[in-house]
Design a protein around this motif. Structure first.
Motif, PDB file in Angstrom:
ATOM      1  N   LEU A   1      31.829  28.483  12.868  1.00 33.26           N
ATOM      2  CA  LEU A   1      31.947  29.309  11.635  1.00 33.26           C
ATOM      3  C   LEU A   1      32.237  30.977  12.271  1.00 33.26           C
ATOM      4  N   LYS A   2      31.076  31.328  13.067  1.00 33.65           N
ATOM      5  CA  LYS A   2      30.907  32.847  13.247  1.00 33.65           C
ATOM      6  C   LYS A   2      32.278  33.010  14.155  1.00 33.65           C
TER       7      LYS A   2
ATOM      8  N   LEU B   1      39.520  35.703  12.456  1.00 33.57           N
ATOM      9  CA  LEU B   1      40.089  36.256  11.192  1.00 33.57           C
ATOM     10  C   LEU B   1      39.903  37.394  10.893  1.00 33.57           C
ATOM     11  N   LEU B   2      38.784  37.752  10.971  1.00 31.83           N
ATOM     12  CA  LEU B   2      38.317  39.358  10.501  1.00 31.83           C
ATOM     13  C   LEU B   2      38.461  40.412  11.619  1.00 31.83           C
TER      14      LEU B   2
ATOM     15  N   MET C   1      35.133  31.550  14.127  1.00 35.08           N
ATOM     16  CA  MET C   1      36.429  31.593  13.100  1.00 35.08           C
ATOM     17  C   MET C   1      36.473  32.877  12.446  1.00 35.08           C
ATOM     18  N   LEU C   2      35.379  33.145  11.893  1.00 34.52           N
ATOM     19  CA  LEU C   2      35.372  34.328  11.101  1.00 34.52           C
ATOM     20  C   LEU C   2      35.724  35.549  11.952  1.00 34.52           C
ATOM     21  N   GLU C   3      35.131  35.607  13.163  1.00 33.13           N
ATOM     22  CA  GLU C   3      35.510  36.902  14.034  1.00 33.13           C
ATOM     23  C   GLU C   3      37.058  36.943  14.238  1.00 33.13           C
TER      24      GLU C   3
ATOM     25  N   THR D   1      27.497  26.781  13.007  1.00 30.98           N
ATOM     26  CA  THR D   1      27.043  28.302  12.955  1.00 30.98           C
ATOM     27  C   THR D   1      27.810  28.947  14.070  1.00 30.98           C
TER      28      THR D   1
END
Length: 158
Positions: free
Chosen positions: A10-11, A17-18, A13-15, A7
Motif C-alpha cells: 500500500l505504501k 501515485l503521490l 502504491m501511494l508513493e 502495508t
C-alpha cells in the motif's frame, strides 16, 4: 494492489501515485502545462508589413471590436437570440483569424455552430471559454504593444 493487501504494498502504491521518492521525500510536482501563445504575431506582421504603428492601430481596433462583440454575445446567449449569437460569433471568428488568434477563432466557430443547432447550454459553456481566451489574447496583445512602444517612438522621431 493484489490481495492480501500489505502495508508495504500500500505504501509503495501511494508513493508511486503521490510522487514520493524512495526516501519518502515528496518529489517535485510536474511542471504545469503551458498554454500556447494565444496570437501568431507573425500574422500581424505579415498584414502590416512590419509597420509597428499600423500594427498597433490594428491591435487596438481588434481588441475594441472584439470586446464589443463579446458583450453582444453575452446578451444574445442570455436572451437565447440564435441569430445575433451566430452573427457576433461569426464576426469574432473572422477578426480572430485575421489577427492570428487561432484558438479564439476556433471557439468562436464552435459558438457559431451552437447557434445553428440551438443548444443554449453549449453556447453558455463556449461563451465562458471564449471570454477566457479573449482575456489571454487581450493581455498578450497589450504586452506586445507595450514592448513595441520604444521602437514606435524611435521610428516616429526619425
Amino acid at each position: 494492489i493484489g490481495k492480501p493487501v500489505t502495508t508495504a504494498a500500500l505504501k509503495e502504491m501511494l508513493e508511486r501515485l503521490l510522487g514520493a521518492d524512495r526516501n519518502g521525500k515528496a518529489s517535485s510536482p510536474p511542471p504545469a502545462p503551458t498554454l500556447p501563445v494565444p496570437v501568431n504575431v507573425q500574422r500581424l506582421n505579415d498584414i502590416t508589413d512590419g509597420d509597428l504603428a499600423f500594427e498597433q492601430e490594428l491591435i487596438e481596433s481588434f481588441l475594441a471590436d472584439t470586446e464589443r462583440h463579446v458583450t453582444d454575445l453575452e446578451s444574445a446567449v442570455r436572451e437565447q437570440d440564435g441569430e445575433a449569437l451566430k452573427r457576433k460569433a461569426h464576426a469574432i471568428k473572422g477578426t480572430s483569424a485575421n489577427a492570428g488568434a487561432r484558438r479564439l477563432e476556433e471557439i468562436a466557430a464552435r459558438l457559431e455552430e451552437s447557434a445553428a443547432i440551438k443548444d443554449p447550454e453549449r453556447a453558455r459553456e463556449l461563451l465562458e471559454d471564449l471570454r477566457s481566451e479573449f482575456e489571454r489574447v487581450r493581455d498578450y496583445l497589450q504586452d506586445h504593444v507595450e514592448s513595441n512602444q520604444p521602437r514606435i517612438a524611435a521610428a516616429a522621431s526619425s
